[in-house]
Design a protein around this motif. Structure first.
Motif, PDB file in Angstrom:
ATOM      1  N   GLU A 125     -39.331-107.497   0.550  1.00 10.64           N
ATOM      2  CA  GLU A 125     -39.194-108.224   1.770  1.00 10.64           C
ATOM      3  C   GLU A 125     -37.872-107.971   2.559  1.00 10.64           C
ATOM      4  N   ALA A 126     -36.839-107.564   1.962  1.00 11.23           N
ATOM      5  CA  ALA A 126     -35.637-107.365   2.726  1.00 11.23           C
ATOM      6  C   ALA A 126     -35.287-105.940   2.694  1.00 11.23           C
ATOM      7  N   ALA A 127     -36.365-105.033   2.645  1.00  7.69           N
ATOM      8  CA  ALA A 127     -36.006-103.470   2.738  1.00  7.69           C
ATOM      9  C   ALA A 127     -35.717-103.260   4.117  1.00  7.69           C
ATOM     10  N   ALA A 128     -36.214-103.732   5.152  1.00  8.98           N
ATOM     11  CA  ALA A 128     -36.045-103.632   6.659  1.00  8.98           C
ATOM     12  C   ALA A 128     -34.622-104.030   6.938  1.00  8.98           C
ATOM     13  N   LEU A 129     -34.324-105.052   6.422  1.00  8.23           N
ATOM     14  CA  LEU A 129     -32.960-105.696   6.723  1.00  8.23           C
ATOM     15  C   LEU A 129     -31.905-104.627   6.084  1.00  8.23           C
ATOM     16  N   ALA A 130     -32.143-104.315   4.830  1.00 10.83           N
ATOM     17  CA  ALA A 130     -31.267-103.540   4.210  1.00 10.83           C
ATOM     18  C   ALA A 130     -31.195-102.125   4.945  1.00 10.83           C
ATOM     19  N   LEU A 131     -32.094-101.632   5.342  1.00  8.85           N
ATOM     20  CA  LEU A 131     -31.944-100.487   6.330  1.00  8.85           C
ATOM     21  C   LEU A 131     -31.351-100.569   7.547  1.00  8.85           C
ATOM     22  N   ARG A 132     -31.480-101.766   7.992  1.00 10.09           N
ATOM     23  CA  ARG A 132     -31.016-102.234   9.518  1.00 10.09           C
ATOM     24  C   ARG A 132     -29.274-102.160   9.575  1.00 10.09           C
ATOM     25  N   SER A 133     -28.889-102.380   8.230  1.00  4.91           N
ATOM     26  CA  SER A 133     -27.436-102.520   8.351  1.00  4.91           C
ATOM     27  C   SER A 133     -26.833-100.992   8.661  1.00  4.91           C
ATOM     28  N   ALA A 134     -27.411-100.023   8.461  1.00  6.96           N
ATOM     29  CA  ALA A 134     -26.873 -98.854   8.869  1.00  6.96           C
ATOM     30  C   ALA A 134     -27.740 -97.795   9.791  1.00  6.96           C
ATOM     31  N   ILE A 135     -28.916 -98.319  10.166  1.00  4.74           N
ATOM     32  CA  ILE A 135     -29.393 -97.484  11.208  1.00  4.74           C
ATOM     33  C   ILE A 135     -29.657 -98.255  12.541  1.00  4.74           C
ATOM     34  N   ALA A 136     -29.350 -97.490  13.539  1.00  8.12           N
ATOM     35  CA  ALA A 136     -29.151 -98.008  14.796  1.00  8.12           C
ATOM     36  C   ALA A 136     -30.489 -98.266  15.648  1.00  8.12           C
ATOM     37  N   PHE A 137     -31.435 -98.232  15.108  1.00  5.25           N
ATOM     38  CA  PHE A 137     -32.793 -98.545  15.787  1.00  5.25           C
ATOM     39  C   PHE A 137     -33.436 -99.834  15.014  1.00  5.25           C
ATOM     40  N   ASP A 138     -34.348-100.386  15.777  1.00  2.00           N
ATOM     41  CA  ASP A 138     -35.286-101.536  15.268  1.00  2.00           C
ATOM     42  C   ASP A 138     -36.069-100.897  14.038  1.00  2.00           C
ATOM     43  N   VAL A 139     -35.617-100.975  13.074  1.00  2.00           N
ATOM     44  CA  VAL A 139     -36.728-100.437  11.878  1.00  2.00           C
ATOM     45  C   VAL A 139     -38.002-101.314  11.841  1.00  2.00           C
ATOM     46  N   GLU A 140     -37.750-102.609  11.933  1.00  3.94           N
ATOM     47  CA  GLU A 140     -39.083-103.699  11.879  1.00  3.94           C
ATOM     48  C   GLU A 140     -40.053-103.105  12.886  1.00  3.94           C
ATOM     49  N   ALA A 141     -39.714-102.341  13.860  1.00  3.31           N
ATOM     50  CA  ALA A 141     -40.863-102.104  14.915  1.00  3.31           C
ATOM     51  C   ALA A 141     -41.310-100.596  14.427  1.00  3.31           C
ATOM     52  N   MET A 142     -40.892 -99.841  13.675  1.00  2.00           N
ATOM     53  CA  MET A 142     -41.455 -98.643  13.120  1.00  2.00           C
ATOM     54  C   MET A 142     -42.969 -99.215  12.197  1.00  2.00           C
ATOM     55  N   ALA A 143     -43.896 -98.375  12.799  1.00  2.00           N
ATOM     56  CA  ALA A 143     -45.199 -98.448  12.187  1.00  2.00           C
ATOM     57  C   ALA A 143     -45.235 -98.117  10.950  1.00  2.00           C
ATOM     58  N   VAL A 144     -46.140 -98.723   9.977  1.00  2.00           N
ATOM     59  CA  VAL A 144     -46.574 -98.120   8.783  1.00  2.00           C
ATOM     60  C   VAL A 144     -46.965 -96.702   8.840  1.00  2.00           C
ATOM     61  N   GLY A 145     -46.877 -95.954   8.034  1.00  2.00           N
ATOM     62  CA  GLY A 145     -47.513 -94.594   8.211  1.00  2.00           C
ATOM     63  C   GLY A 145     -46.779 -93.906   9.181  1.00  2.00           C
ATOM     64  N   THR A 146     -45.703 -94.015   9.717  1.00  2.00           N
ATOM     65  CA  THR A 146     -44.910 -93.108  10.317  1.00  2.00           C
ATOM     66  C   THR A 146     -43.583 -92.827   9.711  1.00  2.00           C
ATOM     67  N   GLY A 147     -42.815 -92.019  10.504  1.00  2.00           N
ATOM     68  CA  GLY A 147     -41.474 -91.551   9.960  1.00  2.00           C
ATOM     69  C   GLY A 147     -40.709 -90.961  11.143  1.00  2.00           C
ATOM     70  N   CYS A 148     -39.411 -90.590  10.825  1.00  2.00           N
ATOM     71  CA  CYS A 148     -38.619 -89.928  11.828  1.00  2.00           C
ATOM     72  C   CYS A 148     -37.506 -89.234  11.259  1.00  2.00           C
ATOM     73  N   ARG A 149     -36.409 -88.538  11.935  1.00  2.00           N
ATOM     74  CA  ARG A 149     -35.160 -88.344  11.583  1.00  2.00           C
ATOM     75  C   ARG A 149     -34.487 -89.363  12.331  1.00  2.00           C
ATOM     76  N   THR A 150     -33.257 -89.633  11.601  1.00  2.00           N
ATOM     77  CA  THR A 150     -32.420 -90.617  12.266  1.00  2.00           C
ATOM     78  C   THR A 150     -31.118 -90.506  11.293  1.00  2.00           C
ATOM     79  N   ILE A 151     -30.228 -91.154  11.712  1.00  8.14           N
ATOM     80  CA  ILE A 151     -28.920 -91.262  10.987  1.00  8.14           C
ATOM     81  C   ILE A 151     -28.684 -92.517  10.194  1.00  8.14           C
ATOM     82  N   PHE A 152     -28.102 -92.686   8.957  1.00  5.87           N
ATOM     83  CA  PHE A 152     -28.108 -93.758   8.140  1.00  5.87           C
ATOM     84  C   PHE A 152     -26.378 -93.860   8.262  1.00  5.87           C
ATOM     85  N   ASP A 153     -25.889 -94.652   8.878  1.00  8.31           N
ATOM     86  CA  ASP A 153     -24.267 -94.633   8.877  1.00  8.31           C
ATOM     87  C   ASP A 153     -23.929 -93.342   9.612  1.00  8.31           C
TER      88      ASP A 153
END
Length: 184
Positions: A115-143
């Motif tokens: 349940e806290a997966a999106a929160l954990a990722l949000r700590s180092a990713i600059a976009f709204d991870v919660e808004a990412m649809a299931v079954g999608t992906g992207c290249r991004t920056i983690f920290d």
């Protein structure tokens, strides 16, 4: 693929029962970077043994194989390790101009679940991870590390990261999991 040199081999961040957060190294997989004209996507899907998505960010999973479209003519292909040579051979026989690069030695996967997966990722990713649809992906920056982020389920994400940055990403996830467990 070099599983013996996997920097996260055997590591797990169990999280806690309150947040139901679990972070662990993903099972090793065959990984390819594919560049091909979008007009040849059906032929490429036949060579891969599973359909390829036809929209940027789209993800298709079939028969243990996963294809993610990162750009207009770019896909990431994941498959069981034992199928790597067969996939390379099928693309070698493909009569379409393309570039298929085996990047299995370069990357490792990290699964972030709960349940806290999106929160954990949000700590180092600059976009709204919660808004990412299931079954999608992207290249991004983690920290400061480039990753490919895949949302496999509502509470399950997969990070594909270069092996040389894996310890950095892992350390940040470990720190944030402690903060989540403490309610910080």
């Amino acid at each position: 693929m070099l599983l013996a040199n996997h920097p996260l081999l055997g590591k797990t961040i169990p999280g806690d029962t309150a947040s139901r957060l679990s972070i662990r190294a993903a099972e090793d997989t065959a990984r390819f970077s594919l560049r091909i004209d979008p007009a040849a996507v059906q032929a490429a899907g036949a060579a891969f043994g599973a359909p390829l998505p036809t929209r940027i960010g789209g993800l298709v999973e079939a028969g243990g194989r996963t294809a993610l479209q990162l750009g207009p003519d770019e896909w990431v292909l994941l498959a069981p390790v034992g199928e790597s040579d067969g996939i390379a051979d099928a693309f070698a026989a493909l009569q379409e101009p393309h570039s298929l690069v085996d990047v299995g030695h370069r990357e490792v996967g990290i699964l972030v679940e709960g349940e806290a997966a999106a929160l954990a990722l949000r700590s180092a990713i600059a976009f709204d991870v919660e808004a990412m649809a299931v079954g999608t992906g992207c290249r991004t920056i983690f920290d400061k590390a480039q990753i490919v982020l895949i949302r496999e389920d509502k509470n399950r994400f997969r990070i594909e990261v270069w092996r040389s940055f894996a310890d950095h990403v892992w350390g940040l996830l470990q720190a944030v999991s402690r903060e989540i467990a403490l309610g910080i």
